[in-house]
Every structure is written in structure tokens, then in C-alpha cells.
Write an enzyme that holds these catalytic residues in place. Sequence first.
Site, mmCIF file in Angstrom:
data_model
loop_
_atom_site.group_PDB
_atom_site.id
_atom_site.type_symbol
_atom_site.label_atom_id
_atom_site.label_comp_id
_atom_site.label_asym_id
_atom_site.label_seq_id
_atom_site.Cartn_x
_atom_site.Cartn_y
_atom_site.Cartn_z
ATOM 1 N N GLU A 137 1.173 -19.294 22.174
ATOM 2 C CA GLU A 137 1.404 -19.141 23.391
ATOM 3 C C GLU A 137 0.560 -17.753 23.929
ATOM 4 O OE1 GLU A 137 2.681 -21.537 25.325
ATOM 5 O OE2 GLU A 137 4.178 -22.393 23.842
ATOM 6 N N ASN A 177 6.716 -7.930 2.256
ATOM 7 C CA ASN A 177 5.249 -7.896 2.238
ATOM 8 C C ASN A 177 4.612 -9.041 1.089
ATOM 9 O OD1 ASN A 177 2.819 -6.635 3.049
ATOM 10 N ND2 ASN A 177 2.724 -5.455 1.425
ATOM 11 N N ASN A 223 -2.326 -13.862 12.707
ATOM 12 C CA ASN A 223 -1.808 -15.102 13.669
ATOM 13 C C ASN A 223 -2.788 -15.357 14.624
ATOM 14 O OD1 ASN A 223 1.182 -16.279 12.974
ATOM 15 N ND2 ASN A 223 0.779 -14.168 11.937
ATOM 16 N N ARG A 243 2.754 -12.006 0.156
ATOM 17 C CA ARG A 243 1.457 -12.357 0.685
ATOM 18 C C ARG A 243 0.647 -13.571 0.107
ATOM 19 N NH1 ARG A 243 -1.298 -8.587 4.392
ATOM 20 N NH2 ARG A 243 0.079 -6.988 4.718
ATOM 21 N N ARG A 260 0.783 -1.130 -0.194
ATOM 22 C CA ARG A 260 0.113 0.113 0.000
ATOM 23 C C ARG A 260 0.891 1.049 0.122
ATOM 24 N NH1 ARG A 260 -1.883 0.953 4.429
ATOM 25 N NH2 ARG A 260 -1.046 -0.717 5.605
ATOM 26 N N TYR A 312 -1.406 -3.818 -6.268
ATOM 27 C CA TYR A 312 -1.145 -4.540 -5.355
ATOM 28 C C TYR A 312 -2.173 -4.379 -4.172
ATOM 29 C CZ TYR A 312 1.766 -7.475 -2.394
ATOM 30 O OH TYR A 312 2.291 -8.492 -1.653
ATOM 31 N N LYS A 348 -9.683 -2.487 2.067
ATOM 32 C CA LYS A 348 -9.367 -1.276 2.978
ATOM 33 C C LYS A 348 -10.191 0.209 2.269
ATOM 34 C CE LYS A 348 -7.149 -3.367 5.588
ATOM 35 N NZ LYS A 348 -5.823 -3.880 5.772
ATOM 36 N N SER A 406 -1.202 -2.962 10.610
ATOM 37 C CA SER A 406 -0.721 -3.895 9.448
ATOM 38 C C SER A 406 0.453 -4.708 9.721
ATOM 39 C CB SER A 406 -0.758 -3.176 8.290
ATOM 40 O OG SER A 406 -1.711 -2.523 7.918
ATOM 41 N N CYS A 426 1.068 -6.869 12.329
ATOM 42 C CA CYS A 426 1.249 -6.761 13.861
ATOM 43 C C CYS A 426 0.415 -7.980 14.353
ATOM 44 C CB CYS A 426 0.991 -5.482 14.349
ATOM 45 S SG CYS A 426 2.006 -4.296 13.922
ATOM 46 N N GLY A 430 -3.908 -3.501 -0.722
ATOM 47 C CA GLY A 430 -4.931 -2.393 -0.430
ATOM 48 C C GLY A 430 -5.316 -1.395 -1.643
ATOM 49 N N ASP A 459 -8.980 -9.474 9.569
ATOM 50 C CA ASP A 459 -8.832 -8.136 9.242
ATOM 51 C C ASP A 459 -9.623 -7.044 9.321
ATOM 52 O OD1 ASP A 459 -6.254 -6.665 8.153
ATOM 53 O OD2 ASP A 459 -7.636 -6.382 6.310
ATOM 54 N N HIS A 507 -10.692 -2.005 11.663
ATOM 55 C CA HIS A 507 -9.409 -2.902 11.233
ATOM 56 C C HIS A 507 -9.375 -4.038 12.269
ATOM 57 C CE1 HIS A 507 -5.063 -2.912 9.776
ATOM 58 N NE2 HIS A 507 -5.637 -4.103 9.158
HETATM 59 P P1 GTP Z 1 -2.288 -7.213 8.003
HETATM 60 O O1 GTP Z 1 -2.588 -8.421 7.015
HETATM 61 O O2 GTP Z 1 -1.256 -6.265 7.237
HETATM 62 O O3 GTP Z 1 -3.327 -6.409 8.569
HETATM 63 O O4 GTP Z 1 -1.385 -8.029 9.196
HETATM 64 P P2 GTP Z 1 -1.766 -8.822 10.281
HETATM 65 O O5 GTP Z 1 -2.028 -7.960 11.377
HETATM 66 O O6 GTP Z 1 -2.735 -9.743 10.107
HETATM 67 O O7 GTP Z 1 -0.429 -9.625 10.857
HETATM 68 P P3 GTP Z 1 0.116 -11.048 10.730
HETATM 69 O O8 GTP Z 1 -0.583 -11.939 11.510
HETATM 70 O O9 GTP Z 1 0.068 -11.611 9.379
HETATM 71 O O10 GTP Z 1 1.622 -11.154 11.398
HETATM 72 C C1 GTP Z 1 2.603 -10.220 10.697
HETATM 73 C C2 GTP Z 1 3.873 -10.598 11.146
HETATM 74 O O11 GTP Z 1 3.860 -10.528 12.574
HETATM 75 C C3 GTP Z 1 4.335 -12.060 10.540
HETATM 76 O O12 GTP Z 1 5.529 -12.188 10.165
HETATM 77 C C4 GTP Z 1 4.254 -12.897 11.921
HETATM 78 O O13 GTP Z 1 4.913 -13.789 11.877
HETATM 79 C C5 GTP Z 1 4.436 -11.806 12.924
HETATM 80 N N1 GTP Z 1 3.728 -12.372 14.268
HETATM 81 C C6 GTP Z 1 2.466 -12.411 14.565
HETATM 82 N N2 GTP Z 1 2.211 -12.852 15.674
HETATM 83 C C7 GTP Z 1 3.187 -12.917 16.344
HETATM 84 C C8 GTP Z 1 3.720 -12.937 17.764
HETATM 85 O O14 GTP Z 1 2.885 -13.364 18.907
HETATM 86 N N3 GTP Z 1 4.990 -12.931 18.153
HETATM 87 C C9 GTP Z 1 5.904 -12.333 17.175
HETATM 88 N N4 GTP Z 1 7.088 -12.187 17.795
HETATM 89 N N5 GTP Z 1 5.653 -12.301 15.853
HETATM 90 C C10 GTP Z 1 4.229 -12.230 15.505
HETATM 91 C C1 SPV Z 2 -2.887 -4.024 5.536
HETATM 92 O O1 SPV Z 2 -1.956 -3.472 5.110
HETATM 93 O O2 SPV Z 2 -3.362 -3.934 6.655
HETATM 94 C C2 SPV Z 2 -3.476 -5.168 4.840
HETATM 95 C C3 SPV Z 2 -2.947 -5.371 3.529
HETATM 96 O O3 SPV Z 2 -4.259 -5.938 5.499
HETATM 97 S S1 SPV Z 2 -3.625 -4.377 2.392
HETATM 98 O O4 SPV Z 2 -4.676 -5.429 1.747
HETATM 99 O O5 SPV Z 2 -2.583 -4.154 1.355
HETATM 100 O O6 SPV Z 2 -4.057 -3.387 2.942
HETATM 101 MN MN MN Z 3 -4.850 -5.131 7.326
#
Ligand code: GTP
Ligand code: SPV
Ligand code: MN
Length: 625
Positions: free
Chosen positions: A511, A381, A272, A383, A76, A215, A224, A266, A268, A217, A291, A244
Site C-alpha cells: 500500500e 536479525n 520491502n 537474514r 553489527r 556476521y 557497510k 537498518s 526500517c 556488516g 541498501d 545508505h
Molecule cells: P537493512 O537490511 O537492515 O538495511 O534493513 P531494510 O531497511 O532493508 O529493512 P526491511 O525492508 O528488511 O524491513 C525490516 C522490517 O520492517 C521487516 O520486518 C519488515 O517486515 C518491516 N517493514 C518493512 N516495511 C514495512 C511497512 O511498510 N510497514 C510495517 N509495519 N513494517 C514494515
Molecule cells: C544494516 O544493518 O543496515 C544492514 C545489515 O543492511 S548489515 O550488512 O549487517 O549491515
Molecule cells: Mn542496511
Amino acid sequence: MLTNTTPLTSNRGLLDWVQDKAALFQAESIHWCDGSETEYQALCGLMVRGGTALRLNPQKRFNSILVRTDARDVARVEERTFICSRSPHDAGPTNNWRDPFAMKALLGRLFDGAMRGRTLFVVPFLMGPPGSPLARVGVQLTDSPYVAASMKIMTRMGQVALDALGDEDFVPCLHSVGYPLLPGEEDVPWPCDPERIVVAHFPEERQIWSYGSGYGGNALLGKKCLALRIAGVMAREEGWLAEHMLILGLSNPAGEKIYLAAAFPSACGKTNLAMLKSALPGWKVECVGDDIAWMRFGNDDRLYALNPEAGFFGVAPGTSWRSNPHAMEMLRANTIFTNTALTPDGDVWWEGMTEGPPDKLVDWTGQEWTPDCGRRAAHPNARFTTPARQCPVIDPAWEDPRGVPIAAILFGGRRAATVPLVYEAFDWAHGTFVGATMASETTAASSGEAGRLRRDPFAMLPFCGYHMGDFFADWLHVGHLLPAASLPRVYAVNWFRKGEDDNFLWPGFGENVRVLKWIFERVADDGNGADAAQAGVAQPGAAQAGVAQPSAIGNLPAPGALDVAGLDLPAENLRQLFAVNPGEWQHEAQDILDFYEMFDDRLPDELHDELESLLARMKPSLQMV
Ligand code: GTP
Ligand code: SPV
Ligand code: MN
């Protein structure tokens, strides 16, 4: 072939609009997407023949492709994203504003003839489960088969959307990659116009115009652009919320279940957390969405959340059988991978997927790669785009048109220091303060410098379609609308606190359920925890279950209340994870005060009061330093 020129609707407004815009774009042909499997295969075929995509080894990844983008179009672009309200005051200080008339003039010029030599895909899409009072129809015109195929996965696309639309209004979404083909000109694998990207929103007219990028968003306009920025404006007017946030179901060993929503910026950790595999026996997480959450008030005075999407567009790097086995499971088939590396046997790879890297790869730019070459194999980034129904722990209620009742809301971010692993807000207004003042280190999800700490209120900084001060006021207002007992409790979480050695203090991933367990025990106590409420919270062997102790910043788990049994966590880590350092918080408070400044008189008084209360609570400890 992809030339279904017969409109699949009799919606006059839609037919006229498509005809009008097709003339502007000067597309060579038009295809109305029906959303069928046959059509999806044809779109993938088109990308493979055009060199946009590679078919992966079906023994490794069935019915899946790898797409490599132009290296200048990988995330984005927040600097090129605009809110074009009539008045700049309605966009507010956190958005890039442009005059709508000037923006339309600019984009009108860029769109003029932008699809010469290309097919215009008409992509009708439904956000939200069919039959939901909140479901909304958008129609995206695009010249990108990648976008059309991705929309098939990410939304309810095609005939289902047109059926839901009937004769009503839709959100018009114009999109071109901005690379017209002159007669005889050969196409490139990833056409785009990266120097001139514009992602424009017209909140009053509820329109989205996007140019130059294919690409994420920037280009999948249901996500978004519609489901957050434009939906936010609609929600404000109609009395609901567009956030979000992930949505998850959490069950305890007795089978009692609550739902949580969580806002993290994003990349963060939403995907997961949304599908985590519990490290605690008997505890279970099920995924409603990863999301976006649309939230409305139920007749029972509770807040209900639904996932408007139908797929996951998730961060690949870091995803592994150890960190997120449920994601790995769902990525076995029917997935579009973008900007990952390719293994010699036709599979994908990315940093963090396996213990060590393979000896040899083709990297995301198409070059030969070896572990010692000094470059990343996958883009940070990179995906995956995969259907939500493939998630092995998709929640049974994920398509419930009413949504699921939310018992707690979590706010989190990447904070190397200052913010404890978890704390609880004292009440809704304090929770709103926690959301409004959250900060996080920037990530690769947006172009620009990664790792810089910035305030990202409600994880909505790049996604709020109106004045952020008004957004804060809307959240405070919710607290006045619902009885205190039925409001979700609010928590701050931080999986990313680091020790002096620069390592994470907390193991994270599966955990994290330990933190969710403490939250479950807290909310089960106060009657808002759905089934859990009746059953009480007594857990064998957990005398401290759900107990909290107040601190200046909020309620922390009482000693022994966070279940760390079986986790080899040094006591020193635990101490550092929950340390509330007065010096750091004084700095934090000052930074929040600076952040407040840009909102002027649009910052609700209650948020000033909350900051003052925080300072007052901190005073005794400040005198000690
Ligand atoms: P968007 O799709 O951009 O909105 O991202 P998201 O918030 O869904 O993030 P996602 O779960 O894809 O995690 C992003 C990165 O953070 C990945 O590389 C994960 O491996 C890492 N991550 C996620 N959860 C944890 C955690 O509990 N601890 C650590 N150290 N890293 C984490
Ligand atoms: C984000 O950036 O928060 C995403 C990926 O979920 S995107 O669709 O590119 O906005
Ligand atoms: Mn997002």
C-alpha cells in the site's frame, strides 16, 4: 577442493600484500577465489561438512543452506566499530575514534597467528557494475567460508574483479573470525571471538581490518565498511556520494517511469519498498538496489544512482507472501539463510512468514521449538543472502554502469508519533535539514537495545566514515552545484506511526505505493520526472493528483490528493496519519537543537537557519496551544 594456490593476477602490489598477510595470519593453506559456481558449491560443501550449514530440502529451497551462528555473533556491533583517522576531528562526534597506530598495534596482535589450522581465502570483489566509472575493487582476506560464499552472492567476486583491477590499487580488507585451530583441535560450527570484536577503518589509507565476527556488516566488508564508510571518504574527495539508500523505478499506468532513492535506517523497510508489489492497478515498482546507492552528477546536471552490490542481505522476519511476495519469489533457490528456524520438512521459517506458526520447529539456536515455548523461533536479525538477479522485479537498468537518474529522495524511519505518513521538503536545503535531523527507533540490525528513539542522520549514523558535520555540508553543497530544477525533490515518509491502541495507523508494504504515487505526481509536474515530465500528470478520476498544501513542517498532500480508493482506512486514521501536532513538534525542535550541539562549529549555518525557519513557521500554531 579449495586450494587454488595459483594467484589469478599479476598485480604486484596484491601479490606482495597477500604473501605478507598470509605470513602474519599463519594460515595453513591459501585459496584464491575465482568466483565460479563450482567454487561456490565447494564452499557450501565445506560449511555443511563442518557443521556450519545445513542443506535445505531441495524441493522446498533448491540449492540453499541454513547457517546458525554463535548466539553471541548475530548483528553489527556499533560500539566495536571504529574510524581510525589520524585526527579524531575527522571521525567526528558520531563515530568511535581510535588512533590508527594504536589500532594497528592491537589488531596486529590479534591477527598474529589468527588463521592457524585454517584456509585463508583471497576474495577479490568488485563493487559496482563492470565498466562503471564509480566501480571499485576490494580484496578481502578471510578465514570464513561463510564470508567467501556470501561475498560471491553480494558482490561481483573472483576473476571478474581481478580483471577490473588490472595493475591498479585495491581496497585492502583484512578479516579473521579470530579462532585459530591448534594441531588436533576440533573446530566449532561458528568460530568467532565475540568478546574482542573490532571493525576498524583507516580512511586515509583506505583500509579495513575486521576481527572476531563472521556476521553481516562486521564481516562482509564490501558492504557497510567499503561501500559506505570508505567509499564515503573517496566520494568526498572525488565529488560523488555514497548513501545508505535503496533505488527503485516507479512506473505509472501509462508506462511513464521515474527513479527514486530512499534512506531508511537498518531494518526500517528499504528491502520491502525497493521491490514492493503495487496495491494500485497499473502502478509498478522495479528494484535497482535495496541498501546502498552511489550517486554522481550526470552531464545533464542530474543526479544518477547505482547499486554497488550484486545481492540482497535482507531481514527475514516479517517477510511473507502477503508483505513482500517478490522477496518470497526470489528466496525459492540459491539462498543462504542465517539464523532462521528450520521446519520438520527441511524448509525455513521465521516470525511473520505465515499466518500462524508451524506446530514444531528447530529454532535458530538448534533447539526443539513449539509455539507455546515462549521463545522466538528465528533471531530478529535473521537474514537471507540471495542474488539480486533472482528478484522478479529487478529493474532492466540495474546494472547500467551510468546508474539511473533520480527524481526524488525519501527519508524515513520508525516513528510511533510526530512524523506524518509523508511530507515534502520546500527545497533542497530544507530537504537536507529533513535528512540531517531524521530519527528512528533502533532495531535488531545492530546489537544493543531495540526500540529506542535516536537521531540517525541520513540513516548514516553507523555508516559515515568521516565527520557528520562535513557530510551535512556536502549535501548542502550539492544544492549549490546543480540548478534547482534538476535537483531531486525531497520527502519524509513514516510507515510506522501508531494510534492510541498501539497499532500501526497505515497498512504499509504494497500500500506504500499510494505514497509513491503522490510523489510521482508531484515530481512529474516539475520537469525532473524523466519521461513522466512530457506526459503531464492527469489521471482519470484524480482531480487532486499531485496537489499539496503547505504546513509548518513541509508540504502535505492536499485533501483527496493521496489515493486511498479501495483502502478500508478509517477517516480517523487518515487524520492521525497527517496530524502535525504543535506540542510534539516543539519537543522535536528542542531535541534537534540538543542534537546539533555535538557538532559545534562543524554544523553548517544553513542547518541552524532551517531549524529557525521551522520554529518561525510553527509560531502561529504554538500560540494556539
Ligand atoms: P537493512 O537490511 O537492515 O538495511 O534493513 P531494510 O531497511 O532493508 O529493512 P526491511 O525492508 O528488511 O524491513 C525490516 C522490517 O520492517 C521487516 O520486518 C519488515 O517486515 C518491516 N517493514 C518493512 N516495511 C514495512 C511497512 O511498510 N510497514 C510495517 N509495519 N513494517 C514494515
Ligand atoms: C544494516 O544493518 O543496515 C544492514 C545489515 O543492511 S548489515 O550488512 O549487517 O549491515
Ligand atoms: Mn542496511
